[in-house]
Design an enzyme around this catalytic site. Structure first.
Site, PDB file in Angstrom:
ATOM      1  N   GLU A 129     -22.738 -34.193  38.198  1.00 25.80           N
ATOM      2  CA  GLU A 129     -22.795 -32.703  38.997  1.00 25.80           C
ATOM      3  C   GLU A 129     -23.703 -31.853  38.533  1.00 25.80           C
ATOM      4  O   GLU A 129     -24.083 -31.736  37.431  1.00 25.80           O
ATOM      5  CB  GLU A 129     -21.179 -32.325  38.703  1.00 25.80           C
ATOM      6  CG  GLU A 129     -20.001 -33.146  38.868  1.00 25.80           C
ATOM      7  CD  GLU A 129     -19.751 -33.666  40.415  1.00 25.80           C
ATOM      8  OE1 GLU A 129     -20.174 -32.696  41.422  1.00 25.80           O
ATOM      9  OE2 GLU A 129     -19.354 -34.605  40.794  1.00 25.80           O
ATOM     10  N   VAL A 187     -26.754 -33.601  57.990  1.00 29.70           N
ATOM     11  CA  VAL A 187     -25.136 -34.312  58.110  1.00 29.70           C
ATOM     12  C   VAL A 187     -24.695 -33.316  56.773  1.00 29.70           C
ATOM     13  O   VAL A 187     -25.029 -33.348  55.695  1.00 29.70           O
ATOM     14  CB  VAL A 187     -25.154 -35.753  57.440  1.00 29.70           C
ATOM     15  CG1 VAL A 187     -24.026 -36.165  57.329  1.00 29.70           C
ATOM     16  CG2 VAL A 187     -26.174 -36.710  58.464  1.00 29.70           C
ATOM     17  N   ASN A 190     -19.375 -30.563  53.553  1.00 27.57           N
ATOM     18  CA  ASN A 190     -18.957 -29.431  52.917  1.00 27.57           C
ATOM     19  C   ASN A 190     -19.734 -28.350  53.309  1.00 27.57           C
ATOM     20  O   ASN A 190     -20.877 -27.741  52.558  1.00 27.57           O
ATOM     21  CB  ASN A 190     -19.071 -29.799  51.490  1.00 27.57           C
ATOM     22  CG  ASN A 190     -18.841 -28.441  50.432  1.00 27.57           C
ATOM     23  OD1 ASN A 190     -17.982 -27.430  50.762  1.00 27.57           O
ATOM     24  ND2 ASN A 190     -19.347 -28.664  49.312  1.00 27.57           N
ATOM     25  N   TYR A 236     -35.047 -34.756  58.195  1.00 30.94           N
ATOM     26  CA  TYR A 236     -33.452 -34.717  57.768  1.00 30.94           C
ATOM     27  C   TYR A 236     -33.540 -33.861  56.851  1.00 30.94           C
ATOM     28  O   TYR A 236     -34.463 -33.621  55.908  1.00 30.94           O
ATOM     29  CB  TYR A 236     -33.161 -36.191  57.026  1.00 30.94           C
ATOM     30  CG  TYR A 236     -32.165 -36.138  56.556  1.00 30.94           C
ATOM     31  CD1 TYR A 236     -30.813 -36.113  57.497  1.00 30.94           C
ATOM     32  CD2 TYR A 236     -31.592 -35.900  55.178  1.00 30.94           C
ATOM     33  CE1 TYR A 236     -29.508 -36.150  56.843  1.00 30.94           C
ATOM     34  CE2 TYR A 236     -30.397 -36.104  54.607  1.00 30.94           C
ATOM     35  CZ  TYR A 236     -29.431 -35.978  55.531  1.00 30.94           C
ATOM     36  OH  TYR A 236     -28.080 -35.989  54.983  1.00 30.94           O
TER      37      TYR A 236
END
Ligand code: NAG
Ligand code: NAG
Ligand code: NAG
Ligand code: NAG
Length: 356
Positions: A129, A187, A190, A236
């Site tokens: 993370e 995409v 969150n 993207y």
């Protein structure tokens, strides 16, 4: 005294030779047997017997366990001399014990601080993370000897993906834009207004239409639809949810490169991307003075097939290797063992983690 000297001379000559031979012999023995072993594994008694590292995973990240039976590192990843186990009864003999951060900071798991730590055993802190999601690591000062993270300066670097040379060059498709129907895609599940990426998305969407997928946009994508959908986009938005050094995730390695759209990246510095990503394979938001200029650039590029295709030339020589299996990451601890040669303690893990 004088007489003694005469007798002593031949003896001391003989002794000298004897000692020289002895020293030479022990030096030879030392070099051929003792030295390589103690050099590599100075603190691991049992290693010199087996020549293999035992890596004990104290609990599985997010509770999702995979099998570690047999010689899993060799069988699955061809990494030798690496014994990966998840059975806590190995605690007393393990060289390295690995603790995944998320469960520690959320309280689901505890460190075995009540057990005496075997001499020479290393405790490894592991997280994939970003610092913003690692929580408060102050309670973990002076505990860990190693870090396992995507960061290039961790003791063991476990990136989300990396670049490997192809054995043979492969040609590019004739028309790379053949199936493209959208200019820019994103995409996002969150969506949070305080994220830097949200701001950039809004500004960009005012210049070029951005096709948004994911639960936030009420256009959820099944995982089997993800890459085919991205493949129909010229660009993207590989926007990381937090901006932190080396924090480059599967949004780049999987979604963009495997999907076949040119990534527009927002995350760490251009330098961090250049250090790991294929040459001329991405467009960094910071390359432009404004988001408007970025938008104009994307529009121009999509119209110019030749220049657009240049963002794919790396694919002729390089391929992407992704890491998704915790077992592979853990087995990699054994192949990056240079960090095992010295003693080390993270006296302030929080400072290391939050280091800018
Ligand atoms: C060393 O090897 C023996 C025999 O293969 C095995 O029983 C033992 O568990 C190994 N020790 C470690 C620490 O891996
Ligand atoms: C376009 O789609 C077709 C059919 O799915 C596929 O065979 C072809 O490889 C695609 N072309 C490119 C350049 O991706
Ligand atoms: C690991 O860290 C502990 C705790 O600070 C320390 O006592 C130990 O000597 C360290 N071990 C190694 C091998 O660096
Ligand atoms: C990356 C690294 O340092 N690998 C070494 C780990 O230890 C083995 C056994 O001594 C060496 O052969 C590797 O080169």
């Amino acid at each position: 005294m004088m007489g003694g000297e005469n007798i002593e001379k031949p003896i001391s000559g003989f002794l000298k030779k004897f000692f020289v031979i002895c020293i030479l012999l022990s030096l030879m023995l030392y070099v051929y047997h003792g030295w390589p072993r103690s050099y590599n594994y100075s603190t691991y008694g049992h290693l010199s017997i087996n020549g293999s590292l035992t890596v004990l995973l104290w609990y599985w990240p997010f509770g999702q366990s995979s099998g570690v039976g047999g010689d899993v590192c060799w069988d699955l990843f061809h990494i030798p001399h690496c014994k990966l186990v998840d059975d806590r009864s190995y605690f007393s003999s393990a060289d390295i014990v690995v603790f995944h951060n998320s469960e520690l900071v959320r309280g689901g798991q505890k460190l075995p601080t009540d057990l005496p730590r075997p001499q020479g055993q290393r405790w490894a802190w592991m997280s994939l993370e970003s610092p913003a999601n690692n929580g408060n690591l102050r309670p973990f000062a002076n505990i860990f000897n190693m870090t396992i993270s995507y960061r290039r300066d961790a003791d063991v670097t476990v990136p989300y993906g990396k670049l490997l040379p192809k054995e043979e060059e492969t040609p590019l498709p004739e028309d790379i834009t053949a199936n493209k129907t959208s200019l820019v895609c994103w995409v996002v599940s969150n969506y949070q207004s305080h994220h830097k990426r949200t701001q950039v998305y809004k500004e960009l969407n005012a210049v070029v239409p951005v096709q948004v997928y994911g639960s936030w946009a009420n256009k959820p994508l099944a995982s089997s639809d993800l890459l085919p959908t991205i493949s129909r986009c010229y660009f993207y938005l590989a926007f990381e949810n937090s901006v932190a050094k080396d924090y480059i995730t599967e949004k780049l390695w999987k979604n963009s490169y495997e999907g076949g759209a040119v990534p527009v990246v927002l995350g760490p510095s251009i330098r961090d991307y250049k250090a790991v990503a294929p040459p001329h394979s991405f467009i960094h938001v910071n390359e432009f003075a404004s988001v408007k200029e970025l938008g104009e650039y994307l529009k121009e590029l999509a119209k110019d097939k030749k220049r657009y295709a240049e963002y794919f030339s790396w694919k002729q020589q390089w391929r992407v290797k992704r890491y998704a299996d915790w077992r592979e990451r853990l087995c990699n601890v054994c192949s990056q063992n240079s960090s095992l040669l010295y003693r080390k303690t993270y006296s302030d893990l929080e400072a290391w983690d939050k280091e800018p």
